[in-house]
Motif scaffolding. Structure first.
Motif, PDB file in Angstrom:
ATOM      1  N   ARG A  66      27.185   6.170  37.926  1.00 43.28           N
ATOM      2  CA  ARG A  66      27.064   4.718  37.773  1.00 43.28           C
ATOM      3  C   ARG A  66      27.545   3.974  39.006  1.00 43.28           C
ATOM      4  O   ARG A  66      26.990   2.925  39.342  1.00 43.28           O
ATOM      5  CB  ARG A  66      27.864   4.250  36.555  1.00 43.28           C
ATOM      6  CG  ARG A  66      27.419   4.857  35.250  1.00 43.28           C
ATOM      7  CD  ARG A  66      28.128   4.200  34.061  1.00 43.28           C
ATOM      8  NE  ARG A  66      29.577   4.371  34.097  1.00 43.28           N
ATOM      9  CZ  ARG A  66      30.438   3.365  34.125  1.00 43.28           C
ATOM     10  NH1 ARG A  66      30.006   2.104  34.123  1.00 43.28           N
ATOM     11  NH2 ARG A  66      31.743   3.614  34.128  1.00 43.28           N
ATOM     12  N   SER A  73      25.507  -5.309  36.960  1.00 47.03           N
ATOM     13  CA  SER A  73      25.936  -4.690  38.217  1.00 47.03           C
ATOM     14  C   SER A  73      26.776  -5.659  39.039  1.00 47.03           C
ATOM     15  O   SER A  73      26.609  -6.878  38.942  1.00 47.03           O
ATOM     16  CB  SER A  73      24.716  -4.276  39.051  1.00 47.03           C
ATOM     17  OG  SER A  73      23.929  -3.316  38.371  1.00 47.03           O
ATOM     18  N   LYS A  77      30.414  -1.178  31.957  1.00 47.11           N
ATOM     19  CA  LYS A  77      30.855  -1.112  30.573  1.00 47.11           C
ATOM     20  C   LYS A  77      32.122  -1.953  30.408  1.00 47.11           C
ATOM     21  O   LYS A  77      32.862  -2.148  31.381  1.00 47.11           O
ATOM     22  CB  LYS A  77      31.163   0.332  30.185  1.00 47.11           C
ATOM     23  CG  LYS A  77      30.023   1.311  30.405  1.00 47.11           C
ATOM     24  CD  LYS A  77      30.469   2.733  30.103  1.00 47.11           C
ATOM     25  CE  LYS A  77      29.345   3.728  30.334  1.00 47.11           C
ATOM     26  NZ  LYS A  77      29.778   5.124  30.042  1.00 47.11           N
ATOM     27  N   ASP A  83      35.238  -0.771  32.039  1.00 47.79           N
ATOM     28  CA  ASP A  83      35.379  -0.881  33.492  1.00 47.79           C
ATOM     29  C   ASP A  83      36.183  -2.123  33.885  1.00 47.79           C
ATOM     30  O   ASP A  83      36.480  -2.311  35.063  1.00 47.79           O
ATOM     31  CB  ASP A  83      34.006  -0.952  34.160  1.00 47.79           C
ATOM     32  CG  ASP A  83      33.207   0.337  34.005  1.00 47.79           C
ATOM     33  OD1 ASP A  83      31.990   0.242  33.743  1.00 47.79           O
ATOM     34  OD2 ASP A  83      33.798   1.421  34.132  1.00 47.79           O
ATOM     35  N   ASN A 129      26.981  -0.048  38.836  1.00 45.83           N
ATOM     36  CA  ASN A 129      25.842  -0.287  37.953  1.00 45.83           C
ATOM     37  C   ASN A 129      26.177   0.133  36.527  1.00 45.83           C
ATOM     38  O   ASN A 129      27.135   0.865  36.296  1.00 45.83           O
ATOM     39  CB  ASN A 129      24.621   0.488  38.445  1.00 45.83           C
ATOM     40  CG  ASN A 129      24.170   0.070  39.822  1.00 45.83           C
ATOM     41  OD1 ASN A 129      24.303  -1.091  40.212  1.00 45.83           O
ATOM     42  ND2 ASN A 129      23.622   1.013  40.578  1.00 45.83           N
ATOM     43  N   SER A 130      25.369  -0.315  35.590  1.00 44.19           N
ATOM     44  CA  SER A 130      25.555   0.041  34.175  1.00 44.19           C
ATOM     45  C   SER A 130      27.001  -0.166  33.742  1.00 44.19           C
ATOM     46  O   SER A 130      27.619   0.702  33.118  1.00 44.19           O
ATOM     47  CB  SER A 130      25.130   1.501  33.937  1.00 44.19           C
ATOM     48  OG  SER A 130      23.799   1.716  34.311  1.00 44.19           O
ATOM     49  N   VAL A 134      33.068   7.275  36.186  1.00 47.20           N
ATOM     50  CA  VAL A 134      32.139   6.422  36.938  1.00 47.20           C
ATOM     51  C   VAL A 134      31.015   7.210  37.591  1.00 47.20           C
ATOM     52  O   VAL A 134      30.116   6.607  38.195  1.00 47.20           O
ATOM     53  CB  VAL A 134      32.880   5.578  37.999  1.00 47.20           C
ATOM     54  CG1 VAL A 134      34.042   4.819  37.364  1.00 47.20           C
ATOM     55  CG2 VAL A 134      33.364   6.438  39.163  1.00 47.20           C
TER      56      VAL A 134
END
Length: 125
Positions: free
Chosen positions: A67, A17, A85, A88, A82-83, A64
């Motif tokens: 997340r 995060s 990848k 991103d 958050n979460s 997104v």
């Protein structure tokens, strides 16, 4: 001239995060729409999330949703990510512009008047 100052980028592992912050330098947000855009390497700038300063619904790009969360407090807009990848990974920009109820207006970067300098977010796999 409004200067937007972003902070909070960095390097994080997938699943981690980060929280980005955006504040206007020397002024206050009022009666505007504030959004986060991102520009992945070699790609065009794309809308991530947006919020009307005086309230109303928030908007998110499909990749997104669930997340990322955009919020505001006093004179700062945040993007909680958050979460994360690897996809991103991008330079993230804060922008402010006129309010609108039209989603397709809000996701167009050309509709925004002021931009920050960008902050790099790198997600490693």
């Amino acid at each position: 001239q409004v200067q937007l100052v972003e902070s909070g980028g960095g390097l994080v592992q997938a699943g981690g995060s980060l929280r980005l912050s955006c504040a206007p330098s020397g002024r206050t947000f009022s009666n505007v729409h504030v959004a986060w855009f991102r520009q992945p390497p070699g790609k065009e700038r794309e809308f991530v999330a947006g919020i009307n300063w005086s309230g109303g619904p928030t908007n998110y790009a499909d990749p997104v949703k669930g997340r990322f969360t955009i919020s505001r407090d006093l004179n700062t807009v945040y993007l909680q990510m958050n979460s994360l990848k690897p996809e991103d990974t991008a330079v993230y920009y804060c922008a402010s512009g006129p309010r609108s109820a039209n989603y397709y207006f809000l996701i167009n970067p050309q509709k925004y008047d002021y931009w920050g300098q960008g902050t790099q977010v790198t997600v490693s796999s």
